[in-house]
Scaffold this motif. Sequence first.
Motif: not given
Length: 347
Positions: A213-231
């Motif tokens: 039903e929910t194949p994607r889930r996040a955990m931790g402190d997310l607000l303001g942050h992101a998955v980053r590719f490159g600086t």
Amino acid sequence: MPRHDASELAIRLGREAEAVCRHYLSSGHRAGRYWLVGDVRNTPGRSMFVRLTGPESGKGAAGKWSDMATGEHGDLLDVIREALGLADFKDVAEEARRFLALPHPEPAKTRAPTDSTSGAAPGSPEASRRLFAMAQPIHGTLAAIYLNRRAITTLEGTTALRYHPRCYYRPNEHAPTEIRPAMVAAVTDLTGHQTGAHRTWLAPDGSGKAPVETPRRAMGDLLGHAVRFGTADEVLAAGEGIETVLSPRQVLPRMPMLAALSAAHLAAILFPPSLRRLYVLRDRDPAGDGARDRLAARAADLGIEAVSLMPREGDFNDDLRRHGADALGAALKDQLHPEDVRRFMEG
């Protein structure tokens, strides 16, 4: 009601933040340290965030909430007022006192203080860091096969992605835990410190997402942050989903990009201090337009030029799969600043 009485009620409700959300915002669900729901009137969705942990008062207090789509914010007294449609504050206070007099079960995090795979509190930043550390590099794994099936074949600079062959998945709090393969993404802050993780559970052959039903889930402190590719330095491209962001990276591999994981999180990303141009990777999704418009407005307030990049189809991964990398590159070239075409596409 005197202000100090209202503040005391808000603090007491904050101590029971998860129980309040489960009762009055039952259309939502817990995600790490937050309760996610559509809005303060209990509409299904993910644009409103309620903090479940934090200090009793002040910035970041437990029970404080923000709606990234509308800009509304408040505390749990506002939740009770809006969820029940109460006009008189004395009725809100009476309802709050009635609720606080009820027995409430401890939230799941307190009942089960550790995760058997990590030794850390489930959903915590520490648990996310341990999960990512236990995962393996993505190259040659089922996660790479999954991305390849979505026409994402260039994986250079994707160290934020890893693969875990036996990642725990629990359908709901009453169901037994399952073990499934997953792509694991590190969520980091502006300094590169990992604050959370995102999991995409996969089909056993990597042909798509797992049939859950929910194949994607996040955990931790997310607000303001992101998955980053490159600086990011002066230029950054930001979008919602990981695949949405990795698709333009197939033709712009040197442009720093990030995946905020949802429209609401996209509206709240923090900007590098040196940023001067932000490309917003849009989806053709009217529900997320408000959040993306808020992001552009925030950027403009800081003197950052915000440029929207629009796909031909539903999102950029649709464009990549249906029309190919050459067509996607040509479409993006027409939308980029000429300076960035020279910097990131040519030479």
